[in-house]
Design a protein around this motif. Sequence first.
Motif, PDB file in Angstrom:
ATOM      1  N   ASN A   1      52.906  60.418  37.137  1.00 37.14           N
ATOM      2  CA  ASN A   1      51.501  60.373  36.734  1.00 37.14           C
ATOM      3  C   ASN A   1      51.340  59.828  35.317  1.00 37.14           C
ATOM      4  O   ASN A   1      50.520  60.288  34.541  1.00 37.14           O
ATOM      5  CB  ASN A   1      50.846  61.754  36.851  1.00 37.14           C
ATOM      6  N   VAL A   2      52.153  58.847  34.977  1.00 45.31           N
ATOM      7  CA  VAL A   2      52.086  58.196  33.676  1.00 45.31           C
ATOM      8  C   VAL A   2      50.961  57.165  33.731  1.00 45.31           C
ATOM      9  O   VAL A   2      50.830  56.442  34.715  1.00 45.31           O
ATOM     10  CB  VAL A   2      53.435  57.505  33.350  1.00 45.31           C
ATOM     11  N   PRO A   3      50.146  57.077  32.684  1.00 48.62           N
ATOM     12  CA  PRO A   3      49.055  56.084  32.701  1.00 48.62           C
ATOM     13  C   PRO A   3      49.584  54.658  32.803  1.00 48.62           C
ATOM     14  O   PRO A   3      50.666  54.352  32.337  1.00 48.62           O
ATOM     15  CB  PRO A   3      48.361  56.295  31.353  1.00 48.62           C
ATOM     16  N   GLU A   4      48.802  53.811  33.412  1.00 47.27           N
ATOM     17  CA  GLU A   4      49.104  52.387  33.529  1.00 47.27           C
ATOM     18  C   GLU A   4      48.427  51.686  32.358  1.00 47.27           C
ATOM     19  O   GLU A   4      47.290  51.987  32.017  1.00 47.27           O
ATOM     20  CB  GLU A   4      48.543  51.851  34.838  1.00 47.27           C
ATOM     21  N   PHE A   5      49.144  50.756  31.692  1.00 46.72           N
ATOM     22  CA  PHE A   5      48.602  50.046  30.529  1.00 46.72           C
ATOM     23  C   PHE A   5      48.473  48.560  30.820  1.00 46.72           C
ATOM     24  O   PHE A   5      49.400  47.954  31.341  1.00 46.72           O
ATOM     25  CB  PHE A   5      49.484  50.263  29.305  1.00 46.72           C
ATOM     26  N   PHE A   6      47.327  47.992  30.447  1.00 50.72           N
ATOM     27  CA  PHE A   6      47.080  46.562  30.563  1.00 50.72           C
ATOM     28  C   PHE A   6      46.656  46.055  29.197  1.00 50.72           C
ATOM     29  O   PHE A   6      45.728  46.574  28.595  1.00 50.72           O
ATOM     30  CB  PHE A   6      45.968  46.265  31.587  1.00 50.72           C
ATOM     31  N   ASN A   7      47.353  45.043  28.688  1.00 46.57           N
ATOM     32  CA  ASN A   7      46.977  44.359  27.462  1.00 46.57           C
ATOM     33  C   ASN A   7      46.477  42.979  27.848  1.00 46.57           C
ATOM     34  O   ASN A   7      47.251  42.151  28.323  1.00 46.57           O
ATOM     35  CB  ASN A   7      48.171  44.255  26.502  1.00 46.57           C
ATOM     36  N   MET A   8      45.196  42.744  27.668  1.00 42.04           N
ATOM     37  CA  MET A   8      44.579  41.500  28.099  1.00 42.04           C
ATOM     38  C   MET A   8      44.017  40.783  26.885  1.00 42.04           C
ATOM     39  O   MET A   8      43.531  41.424  25.942  1.00 42.04           O
ATOM     40  CB  MET A   8      43.518  41.790  29.156  1.00 42.04           C
ATOM     41  N   ASN A   9      44.106  39.449  26.895  1.00 42.73           N
ATOM     42  CA  ASN A   9      43.695  38.638  25.751  1.00 42.73           C
ATOM     43  C   ASN A   9      42.610  37.654  26.123  1.00 42.73           C
ATOM     44  O   ASN A   9      42.749  36.895  27.079  1.00 42.73           O
ATOM     45  CB  ASN A   9      44.900  37.873  25.192  1.00 42.73           C
ATOM     46  N   ILE A  10      41.532  37.683  25.327  1.00 47.22           N
ATOM     47  CA  ILE A  10      40.500  36.670  25.443  1.00 47.22           C
ATOM     48  C   ILE A  10      40.920  35.546  24.512  1.00 47.22           C
ATOM     49  O   ILE A  10      41.152  35.777  23.329  1.00 47.22           O
ATOM     50  CB  ILE A  10      39.129  37.231  25.015  1.00 47.22           C
TER      51      ILE A  10
END
Length: 137
Positions: free
Chosen positions: A127-136
């Motif tokens: 149940n570890v959070p999912e991380f997304f690093n997105m760039n504009i």
Amino acid sequence: MNSKYGALFVVTLLLTISWFAMPSISTIRVASAQGPKTSTDPEPYQVNVAVTNNGNNNLIGSIHVISSSTGAVKNANGITFPAGQTVTQIFEFNQSEIPKGTEFAVEVVYGDDYSIIAYGVNNQADNVPEFFNMNIP
């Protein structure tokens, strides 16, 4: 005349005291009815989305997390993406909304209908959070 004002004062005082006492009594009932959280309660599945605006202008947009297979959708609209800064948004889902093994998409919409999309799968065993690093750009 004084007895009328005295009686009115006593009635007003009693009503005021009962008004302040009643919310706390009902709050106590609600809190005790919930009970302590047990280890069998499923933890929510978290999707953390960090969006960095690498441009020179502030942009307005939204972030969407969508699981087309289960129909789960969470939105954050009207977000300001400041130039040169990162904005983070956390989305929580019940385990039934995005069960383990389920695919989902993260979409960032900004400016004049530009968007970036990333894909993920709930495969977290702990149940570890999912991380997304997105760039504009």
